[in-house]
Enzyme design. Sequence first.
Site, PDB file in Angstrom:
ATOM      1  N   ASP A 118       6.447   0.753   6.355  1.00  0.00           N
ATOM      2  CA  ASP A 118       5.006   0.471   6.276  1.00  0.00           C
ATOM      3  C   ASP A 118       4.354   1.497   5.359  1.00  0.00           C
ATOM      4  OD1 ASP A 118       2.384  -0.241   6.739  1.00  0.00           O
ATOM      5  OD2 ASP A 118       2.326   0.494   8.806  1.00  0.00           O
TER       6      ASP A 118
ATOM      7  N   GLU B 286      -5.101   1.416   2.997  1.00  0.00           N
ATOM      8  CA  GLU B 286      -4.927   0.263   3.884  1.00  0.00           C
ATOM      9  C   GLU B 286      -4.986   0.681   5.344  1.00  0.00           C
ATOM     10  OE1 GLU B 286      -2.786  -2.796   6.286  1.00  0.00           O
ATOM     11  OE2 GLU B 286      -2.421  -0.659   6.111  1.00  0.00           O
ATOM     12  N   GLU B 287      -4.403   1.849   5.653  1.00  0.00           N
ATOM     13  CA  GLU B 287      -4.305   2.274   7.054  1.00  0.00           C
ATOM     14  C   GLU B 287      -5.649   2.678   7.647  1.00  0.00           C
ATOM     15  OE1 GLU B 287      -1.900   1.698   8.812  1.00  0.00           O
ATOM     16  OE2 GLU B 287      -0.068   1.752   7.627  1.00  0.00           O
TER      17      GLU B 287
ATOM     18  N   ASP C 258      -0.467   4.366   1.110  1.00  0.00           N
ATOM     19  CA  ASP C 258      -0.859   5.325   2.154  1.00  0.00           C
ATOM     20  C   ASP C 258      -0.061   5.057   3.423  1.00  0.00           C
ATOM     21  OD1 ASP C 258      -2.456   2.887   2.161  1.00  0.00           O
ATOM     22  OD2 ASP C 258      -3.480   3.721   3.899  1.00  0.00           O
TER      23      ASP C 258
ATOM     24  N   HIS D  70       0.829  -1.218   0.000  1.00  0.00           N
ATOM     25  CA  HIS D  70       0.000   0.000   0.000  1.00  0.00           C
ATOM     26  C   HIS D  70       0.851   1.251   0.000  1.00  0.00           C
ATOM     27  CE1 HIS D  70       0.375   0.875   4.394  1.00  0.00           C
ATOM     28  NE2 HIS D  70       0.450  -0.436   4.519  1.00  0.00           N
TER      29      HIS D  70
ATOM     30  N   ASP E  10       1.712 -10.356   1.195  1.00  0.00           N
ATOM     31  CA  ASP E  10       1.464  -8.979   1.644  1.00  0.00           C
ATOM     32  C   ASP E  10       2.484  -8.618   2.730  1.00  0.00           C
ATOM     33  OD1 ASP E  10       0.250  -6.506   2.024  1.00  0.00           O
ATOM     34  OD2 ASP E  10      -1.654  -7.291   2.755  1.00  0.00           O
ATOM     35  N   GLU E  11       2.418  -7.417   3.243  1.00  0.00           N
ATOM     36  CA  GLU E  11       3.235  -7.014   4.386  1.00  0.00           C
ATOM     37  C   GLU E  11       2.745  -7.751   5.635  1.00  0.00           C
ATOM     38  OE1 GLU E  11       2.321  -3.123   5.920  1.00  0.00           O
ATOM     39  OE2 GLU E  11       0.223  -3.341   5.442  1.00  0.00           O
TER      40      GLU E  11
END
Length: 461
Positions: A117, A151-152, A87, A85, A178-179
């Site tokens: 992140d 995402e956040e 954002d 992501h 994904d993370e």
Amino acid sequence: MSLTVFNKYLRAPRLERAIKIPTVAFFRKQLNTTALIEFGKYIQKVFPAVFSTEFIQHEVVGEYSYLFTVQGSDPQLMPYMLLAHMDVVPASEEGWKFPPFSAEEDEGYIYGRGTLDNKNSAIGILQALEFLLRRNYRPRRSFYIGIGHDEEVSGLDGGKQIAMLLQARGVKLSFLLDEGSGILDGVIEGIKSPVALIAITEKGLLTLNLTVRSDPGHSSAPPKETSIGILAAAMSRLEKNPMPRLFGYGPELMMFEHLASEFAFPLNIIMKNLWLFSPIVSRIIERKPAGNSMVRTTTALTIFNAGIKFNVIPHLASAAVNFRIHPAQKVAEVLEIVKDTIDDDRVEITVTEAFDPLPISPWDDQALGVQIFRRTIMDVFPHVSSICIGNTDSRHFTNLTDAIYRFNPVILKADDVSRIHGWNERISVKDYEKQVDFLFQLIQNCDIDKLPKPHLSTHEL
Ligand SMILES: CCCCCCCC/C=C\CCCCCCCC(=O)N[C@@H](CCSC)C(=O)O
Ligand SMILES: [Zn+2]
Ligand SMILES: [Zn+2]
């Protein structure tokens, strides 16, 4: 093909310029849309091959998110997906060594919001692909790249829309990466060498809004209890009474058993026999925040609002509490415990957001994703399965695959975990370039005909 000598296409400046774009997400629908647009333009500019290659289709989803479809040459192979992501959470300048959107480089580290992140993944994936394309690489296996923009703040307008679009097209994925975890170096007490933890599940989430209403009035003649006092007492009860220890009831049991041989004597014996020692081990692990998050559903008091003037008793006090639910619990059970703990009808409890812990992804030697990760990190780190303590956009993709893995090939030292959403988030130039190398190799390993025979246990790797 490993990248021993880094090409200019794989170096860090592209990440640095991306960090300078303040793609902050405050709340759902409260996003820095100017920055999101700028980020979109930026990736088009610095990854021209990704955007112009004829076998790659790019789409803007939910106004700012990106979906790339990389058409492999062999349609028989089931596609996979890489997710990231653009954002970031907000960051005020206070507390930082360098301003959070300056991408200042210092002693080999790039400082800035999003370095871990998750612009490191978003830019890293595109950078690896750009480099492959410039070397005329045409993948055999098709894959998708999703770069979410919210995402956040839940991922509902970005990641989720990408998932729904793929679902509507009948896409099924062999696995999704994904993370959500990393290579831990000195984070787990007792383990000296770095361990790559791949999260095979993700904690659930419950966010509650607590409100107390009481009569307003003059501060010179206050009542015995005010809305602020009642709410503060309820919040304090929640903080002082943590959720029950559940260590050993979720996949963390398997994780520590796998890790047992990495511990020195006598911890190795203890970790191999958690059926007996888990009550003691959990008391040791819970002393640090990251360890505590493995042991139980966590309770975090995150917002408190009340009062407008020093001499006015406020009518309303409200607050938010955020729980991350251990895989052995469900939302309903946590909510019951909260009500019992607060035990005060004057505190109005409303659910803002809730979902149960995510399903556990396959972790056997036959799973394609597992084989690929083994192959890609085999020579560098031992790896074990784990729980993702935060939440990721990958949870929106459960209809597309049961094989969701959360892992960033980035070394996290003991103080790094608190930099994520905290002060001085940073990544070393070396680690970022290693991440790009990992992705560069992973994409190629997905095209290998025969992956090496799986090893019997992780510490043999
Ligand atoms: C015994 C100790 C083990 C410690 C393991 C700790 C492993 C830590 C590794 C990485 C850090 C976790 C990062 C999680 C990524 C979360 C991404 C994120 O921030 N997502 C948001 C989503 C908001 S919408 C619900 C979140 O708040 O979780
Ligand atoms: Zn993230
Ligand atoms: Zn985050």
